[in-house]
Design a protein around this motif. Structure first.
Motif, PDB file in Angstrom:
ATOM      1  N   ALA A   1       0.201  -1.222  -0.161  1.00  0.00           N
ATOM      2  CA  ALA A   1       0.116  -0.436  -0.291  1.00  0.00           C
ATOM      3  C   ALA A   1       0.583   1.290   0.095  1.00  0.00           C
ATOM      4  CB  ALA A   1      -1.099  -0.052   1.231  1.00  0.00           C
ATOM      5  N   LEU A   2       1.537   1.205   1.141  1.00  0.00           N
ATOM      6  CA  LEU A   2       2.571   2.351   0.907  1.00  0.00           C
ATOM      7  C   LEU A   2       3.523   2.606  -0.526  1.00  0.00           C
ATOM      8  CD1 LEU A   2       4.941   2.062   3.968  1.00  0.00           C
ATOM      9  CD2 LEU A   2       3.055   4.011   3.302  1.00  0.00           C
TER      10      LEU A   2
ATOM     11  N   SER B   1       8.821   5.220   8.101  1.00  0.00           N
ATOM     12  CA  SER B   1       9.337   4.903   9.444  1.00  0.00           C
ATOM     13  C   SER B   1       7.976   4.640  10.194  1.00  0.00           C
ATOM     14  CB  SER B   1      10.745   5.648   9.316  1.00  0.00           C
ATOM     15  OG  SER B   1      11.034   5.949   9.214  1.00  0.00           O
ATOM     16  N   GLU B   2       7.202   5.326  10.359  1.00  0.00           N
ATOM     17  CA  GLU B   2       5.912   5.932  11.323  1.00  0.00           C
ATOM     18  C   GLU B   2       5.761   4.312  11.341  1.00  0.00           C
ATOM     19  OE1 GLU B   2       5.992   7.630  13.934  1.00  0.00           O
ATOM     20  OE2 GLU B   2       8.324   7.729  13.760  1.00  0.00           O
ATOM     21  N   ALA B   3       5.009   4.517   9.784  1.00  0.00           N
ATOM     22  CA  ALA B   3       4.263   3.212   9.804  1.00  0.00           C
ATOM     23  C   ALA B   3       4.291   2.126   9.675  1.00  0.00           C
ATOM     24  CB  ALA B   3       3.471   3.701   7.787  1.00  0.00           C
ATOM     25  N   ILE B   4       5.852   2.030   9.666  1.00  0.00           N
ATOM     26  CA  ILE B   4       5.859   0.318  10.316  1.00  0.00           C
ATOM     27  C   ILE B   4       5.747   0.504  11.061  1.00  0.00           C
ATOM     28  CG2 ILE B   4       8.481  -1.082   9.978  1.00  0.00           C
ATOM     29  CD1 ILE B   4       8.804   0.145   7.290  1.00  0.00           C
ATOM     30  N   LYS B   5       6.701   0.949  11.965  1.00  0.00           N
ATOM     31  CA  LYS B   5       6.585   1.045  13.486  1.00  0.00           C
ATOM     32  C   LYS B   5       5.551   1.291  14.140  1.00  0.00           C
ATOM     33  CE  LYS B   5       9.979   4.819  14.210  1.00  0.00           C
ATOM     34  NZ  LYS B   5      11.194   5.484  14.804  1.00  0.00           N
ATOM     35  N   GLN B   6       4.332   1.619  13.809  1.00  0.00           N
ATOM     36  CA  GLN B   6       3.379   1.842  14.091  1.00  0.00           C
ATOM     37  C   GLN B   6       2.585   0.271  13.903  1.00  0.00           C
ATOM     38  OE1 GLN B   6       1.242   3.716  16.731  1.00  0.00           O
ATOM     39  NE2 GLN B   6       3.055   5.459  15.522  1.00  0.00           N
TER      40      GLN B   6
ATOM     41  N   GLU C   1      -4.156   3.944   4.535  1.00  0.00           N
ATOM     42  CA  GLU C   1      -4.646   4.203   3.442  1.00  0.00           C
ATOM     43  C   GLU C   1      -5.318   5.865   4.910  1.00  0.00           C
ATOM     44  OE1 GLU C   1      -8.293   2.068   2.700  1.00  0.00           O
ATOM     45  OE2 GLU C   1      -6.726   0.590   1.430  1.00  0.00           O
ATOM     46  N   LYS C   2      -5.296   5.903   6.051  1.00  0.00           N
ATOM     47  CA  LYS C   2      -5.794   7.285   6.621  1.00  0.00           C
ATOM     48  C   LYS C   2      -4.647   7.795   6.426  1.00  0.00           C
ATOM     49  CE  LYS C   2      -7.937   4.454  10.554  1.00  0.00           C
ATOM     50  NZ  LYS C   2      -7.799   3.863  11.622  1.00  0.00           N
ATOM     51  N   LEU C   3      -3.159   7.015   6.845  1.00  0.00           N
ATOM     52  CA  LEU C   3      -2.151   8.337   6.491  1.00  0.00           C
ATOM     53  C   LEU C   3      -2.029   8.795   5.448  1.00  0.00           C
ATOM     54  CD1 LEU C   3       0.271   8.215   8.753  1.00  0.00           C
ATOM     55  CD2 LEU C   3       0.682   7.007   7.530  1.00  0.00           C
TER      56      LEU C   3
END
Lengths: 394, 239
Positions: B182-183, B213-218, B232-234
């Motif tokens: 998705a990213l 990075s933040e997407a993966i960490k979350q 998708e939200k991000l």
């Protein structure tokens, strides 16, 4: 254990500085944003745990009576102790506090002492002999960066909720001090005039980029740091800049201006959390009062309070035959008694009942009191009428 | 009469804990089984030594998969290491394991004594684990089995962060995990994932790097659907 320590990579170092050129921080914050602050209180007065992002610090306040210093015979003392637990960071060693621990303790101590945030003279009991010595212990639980700010908030929150026992001076020579038990006399809060808030800035790239509330990684990469302790009135209580890169005085002034805005913000957060905690505690105390009231009024039977269900269910059967007047069947009072506050209140009525009736067994009477809608007590004790009506509806 | 059918453990894809016996070798004759991480041979039985899920890879390799912050080195893993020191014969590289790993100075494609690479302390290296056991320091190599460089070596620019080993495995799973897919549809970035729980991300703009990075960490504890919706939200917030 040198190899267990975390080290930044060349990539991180370069990227953090590069991103800051475009005003972006690696955790998505803006340069002058604080992380999320959460303050929680423990069961005892004077213990607070603060979470600032990933950093966690616990503050704990205790007090004891000591002899004052010779040059200040009518002032109490305040001491800050810090403990950098090895579970917070692999770089922390157990045992003697390191340089960072001592600096943290010193900055917080200076902010509270020099600005006279805590009133020392009110801690004096007998001048020259007995004063209260307040001790603040700060335990670092998790190092996520910016320990000074988090520890300061923990110390302030703990001091605001701390209660010291009340003591009176008496005796023959006016020197005998009696410390009252907290159950007997409510303990007193400390007199705190204002809240000095520590705000830490980190400098990057030749001192012209600065950020607020650095994280662990930013601290490893920064060029220098400055902590300004300011209260919500805008009074600067202390500034600490130990080594690191040089910065222009205009940059320092700008930082102080930003710090005073943030200090007001954090002060209001601390105050609202402390108020919430104290009102919740007071509400919990109020529920206990009916027990004390009932105890004082109770003339003969004390045993009935302890054995709620058992004793009353046994005895309620016997007087049923003796006193058949306006008494409801014992089944209903048994259910009613399970409601704590109501049964306690009804205990205050037995003495009236025992006077009006033959007063054979007070227990069953007071149980039925709560149920019978109209009886002699309504006329005799009007002040209980309101509470009675609530549980009088069966 | 030899039984040709390989005996399959009843616990494959189940959660196992240390002490569980997953296979009894007395029933099997003339068969070889490969043991990976978390398994140990005890006379005639195969016992589990670390808690996790038992996995089988055809035809006969068993290992225990779990997720933790620390990394236990195992042969043939690709990891991201940080150089902590240089010695005449080896680079000392930290791979988040119990001990520091050695990277011989000659384990590079076309490496000779004359062209030893100069790595400063803090350099990020993508390497392969060649030797790993509990007694010695693990050994790495920046060449694949044939001797080619094959993407191993120093990683320049970009940003690194740490994750758990489970998340790293999820990012490396094939088909591509929904998060990266998705990213990748909206952003352009390159990523290197080490099985030791270190990730490197590079992109043209710093904000993209931080976003990825933040997407993966979350997404540490998200399943496939949650990952996709989070991304998708991000991305919607950005647009």
């Amino acid at each position: 254990m040198m190899d267990q320590r975390w080290r930044p990579t060349v990539n991180e170092r370069e990227f953090i500085e590069h991103a800051l050129q475009s005003d972006i921080r690696v955790d998505g914050r803006r340069p002058f944003d604080f992380r999320k602050l959460k303050i929680a209180f423990g069961r005892e007065d004077g213990s607070a745990e603060v979470e600032l992002g990933e950093t966690r610090v616990m503050g704990y306040v205790t007090a004891q009576l000591v002899q004052p210093y010779k040059d200040r015979p009518n002032e109490g003392t305040l001491a800050i102790f810090t403990e950098f637990s090895p579970m917070a960071d692999p770089a922390f060693e157990p045992g003697r506090p390191g340089e960072a621990a001592i600096e943290l303790g010193r900055v917080i101590d200076r902010g509270l002492r020099e600005s006279r945030a805590v009133d020392m003279e009110s801690l004096c009991v007998v001048a020259g002999k007995h004063v209260w010595s307040v001790r603040v212990d700060l335990h670092i639980l998790d190092n996520g960066g910016n320990l000074i700010d988090a520890a300061n908030i923990a110390a302030l929150a703990a001091l605001c909720t701390f209660r010291r026992p009340e003591c009176t001076v008496g005796g023959d020579d006016g020197q005998q001090v009696t410390i009252h038990d907290p159950e007997v006399r409510d303990p007193l809060p400390l007199a705190i005039h204002h809240l000095p808030i520590a705000v830490t800035f980190a400098y990057f790239g030749d001192g012209n980029i600065m950020v607020l509330d650095p994280t662990y990684k930013e601290e490893a990469v920064m060029g220098g740091r400055m902590t300004a302790t300011i209260n919500s009135n805008g009074d600067v209580c202390s500034i600490q800049k130990a080594g690191g890169e040089g910065v222009m005085s205009s940059v320092i002034m700008q930082c102080l201006r930003i710090a005073s805005v943030k200090a007001a913000d954090i002060t209001s957060k601390i105050k609202s959390n402390v108020d919430e905690y104290t009102t919740e505690k007071a509400v919990r105390k109020v529920k206990r009062t009916p027990v004390l009231v009932a105890k004082k009024n109770d003339v003969p039977d004390i045993t009935m309070e302890s054995n709620d269900g058992a004793l009353e269910s046994q005895t309620s059967k016997t007087p049923n035959d003796a006193q058949g007047i306006s008494k409801d069947p014992p089944a209903i009072p048994n259910d009613k008694r399970h409601e704590d506050a109501k049964s306690r209140l009804s205990e205050s009525n037995p003495e009236v009942e025992s006077m009006s009736n033959s007063g054979i067994v007070g227990e069953s009477d007071e149980a039925k009191e709560s149920v019978s809608p109209k009886s002699l007590k309504d006329a005799v004790k009007p002040k209980h009428k309101r509470k009675k009506k609530q549980h009088g509806k069966s | 009469m030899e039984s040709k059918k390989p005996l399959r453990s009843a616990f494959v894809d189940d959660y196992v804990v240390p002490g569980d016996v997953i296979l009894d070798l007395a029933d099997m004759t003339n068969q070889t089984i490969k043991l990976g991480a978390g398994l140990r041979q005890d006379c005639d039985t195969i016992q589990v030594t670390s808690a996790g899920r038992l996995r089988l890879s055809k035809p006969n390799k068993y290992w225990v998969e779990n997720s933790q912050k620390r990394y236990i080195p195992s042969v043939e893993d690709t990891v991201l290491g940080i150089v902590v020191d240089t010695k005449p014969d080896n680079f000392l590289v930290d791979i988040k394991g119990p001990s520091v790993a050695f990277l011989p100075v000659l384990s590079f494609e076309g490496g000779t004594r004359r062209n030893i690479p100069k790595f400063e302390i803090g350099t990020l290296i993508y390497a392969r684990v060649v030797k790993a056991n509990s007694i010695m320091n693990p050994e790495l190599s920046c060449m694949d089995a044939i001797g080619k460089a094959a993407e191993f070596g120093q990683l320049k620019n970009g940003y690194t962060f740490e994750t758990s080993t489970g998340l790293a495995r999820m990012l490396l799973s094939s088909p591509t995990c929904p998060l990266l897919e998705a990213l990748g549809k909206k952003l352009s970035f390159e990523i290197a994932v080490g099985l030791n729980g270190r990730v490197w991300v590079n992109a043209p703009s710093p904000s993209n790097i931080i976003l990825v990075s933040e997407a993966i960490k979350q997404s540490e504890s998200f399943n496939r659907i949650q990952q996709r919706s989070m991304v998708e939200k991000l991305l919607a917030k950005l647009a």
